[in-house]
Write an enzyme that holds these catalytic residues in place. Structure first.
Site, PDB file in Angstrom:
ATOM      1  N   GLU A   1       0.805  -1.221   0.000  1.00 24.66           N
ATOM      2  CA  GLU A   1       0.000   0.000   0.000  1.00 24.66           C
ATOM      3  C   GLU A   1       0.842   1.277   0.000  1.00 24.66           C
ATOM      4  O   GLU A   1       0.408   2.319  -0.483  1.00 24.66           O
ATOM      5  CB  GLU A   1      -0.977   0.025   1.181  1.00 24.66           C
TER       6      GLU A   1
ATOM      7  N   PHE B   1     -11.723  -6.941  13.951  1.00 28.82           N
ATOM      8  CA  PHE B   1     -10.652  -7.415  13.081  1.00 28.82           C
ATOM      9  C   PHE B   1     -10.288  -6.327  12.064  1.00 28.82           C
ATOM     10  O   PHE B   1     -11.158  -5.778  11.396  1.00 28.82           O
ATOM     11  CB  PHE B   1     -11.090  -8.696  12.360  1.00 28.82           C
ATOM     12  N   GLN B   2      -9.020  -6.013  11.969  1.00 25.32           N
ATOM     13  CA  GLN B   2      -8.488  -4.994  11.051  1.00 25.32           C
ATOM     14  C   GLN B   2      -9.080  -3.616  11.281  1.00 25.32           C
ATOM     15  O   GLN B   2      -9.261  -2.839  10.352  1.00 25.32           O
ATOM     16  CB  GLN B   2      -8.652  -5.435   9.593  1.00 25.32           C
TER      17      GLN B   2
ATOM     18  N   LYS C   1     -17.577  -0.319   6.108  1.00 23.36           N
ATOM     19  CA  LYS C   1     -18.048  -1.308   5.135  1.00 23.36           C
ATOM     20  C   LYS C   1     -19.563  -1.266   4.935  1.00 23.36           C
ATOM     21  O   LYS C   1     -20.057  -1.471   3.831  1.00 23.36           O
ATOM     22  CB  LYS C   1     -17.615  -2.712   5.578  1.00 23.36           C
TER      23      LYS C   1
ATOM     24  N   MET D   1      24.428   8.748   2.051  1.00 25.49           N
ATOM     25  CA  MET D   1      24.204  10.014   2.741  1.00 25.49           C
ATOM     26  C   MET D   1      24.471   9.872   4.240  1.00 25.49           C
ATOM     27  O   MET D   1      25.006  10.777   4.874  1.00 25.49           O
ATOM     28  CB  MET D   1      22.768  10.490   2.485  1.00 25.49           C
TER      29      MET D   1
HETATM   30  C1  TPP Z   1      12.378   5.524   5.123  1.00 23.88           C
HETATM   31  C2  TPP Z   1      13.657   6.188   5.447  1.00 23.88           C
HETATM   32  N1  TPP Z   1      14.493   5.659   6.383  1.00 23.88           N
HETATM   33  C3  TPP Z   1      15.664   6.261   6.684  1.00 23.88           C
HETATM   34  C4  TPP Z   1      16.051   7.399   6.046  1.00 23.88           C
HETATM   35  C5  TPP Z   1      17.380   8.062   6.381  1.00 23.88           C
HETATM   36  N2  TPP Z   1      18.269   8.034   5.215  1.00 23.88           N
HETATM   37  C6  TPP Z   1      18.429   9.123   4.421  1.00 23.88           C
HETATM   38  S1  TPP Z   1      19.442   8.834   3.140  1.00 23.88           S
HETATM   39  C7  TPP Z   1      19.725   7.246   3.641  1.00 23.88           C
HETATM   40  C8  TPP Z   1      20.644   6.353   2.877  1.00 23.88           C
HETATM   41  C9  TPP Z   1      20.145   6.025   1.524  1.00 23.88           C
HETATM   42  O1  TPP Z   1      21.039   5.085   0.953  1.00 23.88           O
HETATM   43  P1  TPP Z   1      20.970   4.739  -0.585  1.00 23.88           P
HETATM   44  O2  TPP Z   1      19.559   4.534  -0.979  1.00 23.88           O
HETATM   45  O3  TPP Z   1      21.920   3.649  -0.875  1.00 23.88           O
HETATM   46  O4  TPP Z   1      21.422   6.103  -1.268  1.00 23.88           O
HETATM   47  P2  TPP Z   1      22.874   6.790  -1.312  1.00 23.88           P
HETATM   48  O5  TPP Z   1      22.878   7.858  -0.258  1.00 23.88           O
HETATM   49  O6  TPP Z   1      23.899   5.747  -1.078  1.00 23.88           O
HETATM   50  O7  TPP Z   1      22.934   7.383  -2.672  1.00 23.88           O
HETATM   51  C10 TPP Z   1      19.024   6.976   4.819  1.00 23.88           C
HETATM   52  C11 TPP Z   1      19.079   5.701   5.539  1.00 23.88           C
HETATM   53  C12 TPP Z   1      15.155   7.934   5.095  1.00 23.88           C
HETATM   54  N3  TPP Z   1      15.403   9.055   4.446  1.00 23.88           N
HETATM   55  N4  TPP Z   1      13.985   7.296   4.793  1.00 23.88           N
END
Ligand code: TPP
Ligand code: MG
Lengths: 576, 163
Positions: free
Chosen positions: A50, A112-113, A162, A479
């Site tokens: 979803e 439920f749900q 529902k 990042m």
């Molecule tokens: C759902 C979610 N969880 C955690 C984060 C924190 N976060 C920001 S960038 C990142 C790393 C992303 O890694 P990747 O997709 O490999 O991209 P890269 O920075 O290596 O290009 C994280 C964990 C986020 N933005 N969204």
């Protein structure tokens, strides 16, 4: 004509001109799914989670300007949708999310749900409704679409028990043409006196800057923004959300501003004497240290949302109104008054800006062995003639895409700016591709982000969506790694993405084409090959230099003139 | 600065939680909040007492206005206005204290509305300062319980916060 609740919902969608509903069935929405089955006006796209339904609807909305529509069941269906609803909310994306609810007689009994969907979504929607009677259903749908798409847009949740969709209870169907909500009146026009003041200040400016954001894209005001910028000769910078609203290849464009903005954009912000903020909300990733934000500037702020004005930065000239109308009025006013008084010459200011620009802050070191991520985006730009709809996930790859892919048109750059939701890119691309059948749609992503909604490769196969996934695989949550390198003495706590799957095989197992590139010399040819497969979904796993960082960078809470530049630039300057 | 904001809103289930949720989500302070339907059963009227500097109060009123269920609002503290709050206070009146309690209630124009051999319940209305003053005036040891409604506010003069 007498219709049941389920049928009414589908008829309302048809009458709203909805092409696609992104959804996933379950007990509480079975009556609605049955009504869906018995018609072919509205097409249902079955996602695999979803969250993806909301992101796909979001991508559809961002790329078209029309509201995205989602249909999910109660309980886990609704909670799974929350991330996507919050994502849309933070970026003001018009969306209508229909959630099933348990029958009214059992609401409150932990049936439920059952979850309190209205309660859970309240802080991340523009508005939400619980439909309590069949008689309210059509009018509530109308209100939902009206609220989602008018004023500052946003997601609206309609929670439908529902029993309201019971096929055995039918009522006459009437869909109202228009709806009046006495407590909701979006501003229709900016104050003309304020607009004159703004233009007068702009014409006296010696070092002006236009700073525009996502509001210009949402408000369909890209043409007006471009005209005003050309007319005034002002330099312009865009936020992450505003990219494409002004052509990035134009000389007056300084690039993105903020934490990973260009040197020239951030320096211009620091030195400006008149800042024209248009459809932008002074996000902390843009402003840096509030006390030193545009320290010498008179600030003009145009926004449709009164609450955006003075939220973090107090403008000298606030203008509340739709950006399109306000910009149009500004253009007319500029033309009228420019006849009386010659606006200031900006030659000296441009000279200074060109000086900053000559620093070439986005320059990076290429390497014969390792593919540089920046090079990956530049190649993508080149081989697609800058004409992509490009979605992104969240991380370094997102920033590189924003910096190196030059968007000349609005609604082409689609990313989660406000919430920064990993997992957004692939499902968003599905919505974009469905909306633009013949367009080239690609998703730049990271090996961590893509795994958050990777199951959607199945949806892409089912509906034949020829999306190109460009994975910049650095083996790290790049990042996160970058922040750990800078601020935690390179203690890379849990940011290494271990046990990666073989993405090529994975794509193939879904029936798609998978490709992997490791050598810089092969990059362009591989990309061309991937994009030449017009009707195939291609997953391109590009192995990039894991050590690369995003520059320039302003640390959180620092002012615009304190940028870290790439070490490569400083070493290069020492040589020169 | 203390502000008293009057809000006219749709009398719908959930409207109150939208307001309460807004205050907690954005970290605004609520000193008191009262709400009840008006003469028009489709509308509720709320009085919110809050504190904050000018910028915060400006954001509070804007964010409240942004809620779809809010029809209209007015910061009453920007002009002449009246505030009233109802307090019910139960005092232990055993021994000597009966006369003292009655005397204090009279001075503050409170009514004794429940009497037992060992207690009074006093009903009192006024602005919040007056009720605070009464609570300070009675012997702290004698207070069994205090129930206050929070302030309701209305502007002075002929104009009102109406549709
Ligand atoms: C759902 C979610 N969880 C955690 C984060 C924190 N976060 C920001 S960038 C990142 C790393 C992303 O890694 P990747 O997709 O490999 O991209 P890269 O920075 O290596 O290009 C994280 C964990 C986020 N933005 N969204
Ligand atoms: Mg990565």
């Amino acid at each position: 004509m007498e219709l049941s609740g389920g049928e009414i919902i589908i008829r309302c969608l048809k009458d709203e001109g909805v092409e696609y509903v992104f959804g996933y069935p379950g007990g509480a929405v079975l009556h609605i799914y049955d009504a869906l089955f018995r018609q072919d006006d509205v097409r249902h796209i079955l996602v695999r989670h979803e969250q993806a339904a909301t992101h796909a609807a979001d991508g559809y909305a961002r790329s078209t300007g029309k509201p995205g529509v989602v249909l999910v069941t109660s309980g886990p269906g609704a909670t799974n949708a929350v991330t996507g609803i919050a994502t849309a909310y933070m970026d003001s994306i018009p969306m209508v999310v229909l959630t099933g609810q348990v029958p009214q007689p059992v609401i409150g009994s932990d049936a439920f749900q059952e979850v309190d969907t209205v309660g859970i979504t309240r802080p991340c929607v523009k508005h939400n409704f619980l439909v309590k009677s069949l008689d309210d259903l059509a009018i509530t749908m109308k209100k939902a679409f009206y609220i989602a798409t008018s004023g500052r847009p946003g997601p609206v949740v309609v929670d439908i028990p529902k029993d309201v969709t019971d096929p055995n209870t039918k009522i006459p169907y009437v869909y109202p043409e228009k709806v009046e909500i006495r407590s909701y009146h979006p501003v229709e026009k900016g104050h003309h006196g304020q607009i004159r003041n703004a233009v007068a200040a702009m014409q006296r400016a010696e070092r002006p800057v236009i700073y525009s954001g996502g509001g210009v894209v949402l408000g369909e005001a890209s043409e007006e923004l471009t005209e005003l910028t050309r007319l005034s000769g002002f330099p312009i910078t865009n936020t992450l959300m505003g990219l494409g609203a002004y052509p990035a290849t134009d000389r007056q464009f300084l690039g993105m501003l903020g934490m990973h903005g260009t040197y020239e954009a951030n320096m211009a912000m620091y030195k400006t004497d008149v800042l024209v903020a248009i459809g932008a909300r002074f996000d902390d990733r843009v402003t840096g240290k509030i006390e030193q934000f545009c320290p010498n500037a008179k600030i003009i702020h145009v926004d449709i949302d009164p609450a955006s004005i003075s939220k973090t930065i107090r403008p000298d000239i606030p203008i509340v109104g739709p950006v399109k109308q306000v910009l149009g009025d500004m253009i007319d006013t500029w033309k009228e008054s420019a006849e009386d008084a010659e606006p200031q010459s900006l030659d000296k200011w441009w000279e200074q800006i060109e000086g900053w620009r000559s620093m070439n802050c986005l320059k990076y070191e290429t390497n014969a062995e390792k593919i540089k991520p920046q090079e990956c985006v530049e190649t993508l730009y080149r081989i697609t003639d800058g004409d992509l709809f490009l979605t992104s996930d969240v991380g370094q790859h997102q920033m590189w895409a924003a910096q190196y892919y030059k968007f000349d048109k609005p609604r082409r750059w689609i990313n989660s700016g406000g919430l920064g939701t990993m997992g957004f890119g692939l499902p968003a691309a599905m919505g974009v591709q469905l909306a633009h059948k013949d367009a080239q749609v690609a998703c730049v992503t990271g090996e961590a982000s893509i795994q958050m909604c990777i199951q959607e490769m199945a949806t892409c196969m089912q509906y034949g969506l020829p999306i190109k996934v460009v994975l910049m695989n650095n083996g790290y949550m790049g990042m996160v790694r970058q922040w750990q390198e800078f601020f935690y003495e390179s203690r890379y706590s849990h940011s290494y993405v271990d046990a990666l799957p073989d993405f090529v095989k994975m794509a193939e197992s879904y029936g798609h084409v998978g490709m992997r590139v490791e050598n810089p010399a092969d990059l362009e040819a591989a990309m061309r090959e991937a994009f030449a497969m017009k009707d195939r979904f291609v997953f391109l796993d590009v192995v990039v230099d894991p050590a690369e960082n995003v520059y320039p960078m302003i640390e959180a809470g620092k002012p615009h003139n304190q940028m870290h530049l790439s070490p490569y630039l400083s070493s290069e300057r020492e040589l020169a | 600065m203390r502000h008293v904001i009057a809000v006219l809103m749709e009398n719908e289930s959930g409207a109150l939680s939208r307001v309460a949720g807004l205050f907690s989500a954005r970290g605004y302070n609520i000193e008191s909040l009262t709400v009840a339907p008006t003469e028009d059963p489709s509308l509720s009227r709320m009085t919110i007492v809050t504190r904050g500097n000018e910028a915060i109060i400006e954001q509070i009123t804007k964010q409240l206005n942004k809620l779809i269920d809010v029809v209209k609002l007015l910061d009453l503290s920007e002009g002449p206005h009246i505030e009233r709050e109802l307090m019910l206070i139960k005092l232990n009146t055993e021994g000597e204290y009966r006369n003292e309690a009655q005397r204090l209630a009279d001075i503050f124009r409170g009514n004794i509305i429940d009497v037992t051999p060992s207690s009074y319940v006093i009903e009192m209305t006024g602005d919040s300062d007056k009720l605070d003053a009464f609570v300070r005036a009675v012997d702290n040891e004698r207070i069994v319980e205090v129930v206050r409604t929070g302030s309701s506010g209305i502007s002075r003069g002929s104009r009102g916060l109406t549709l």
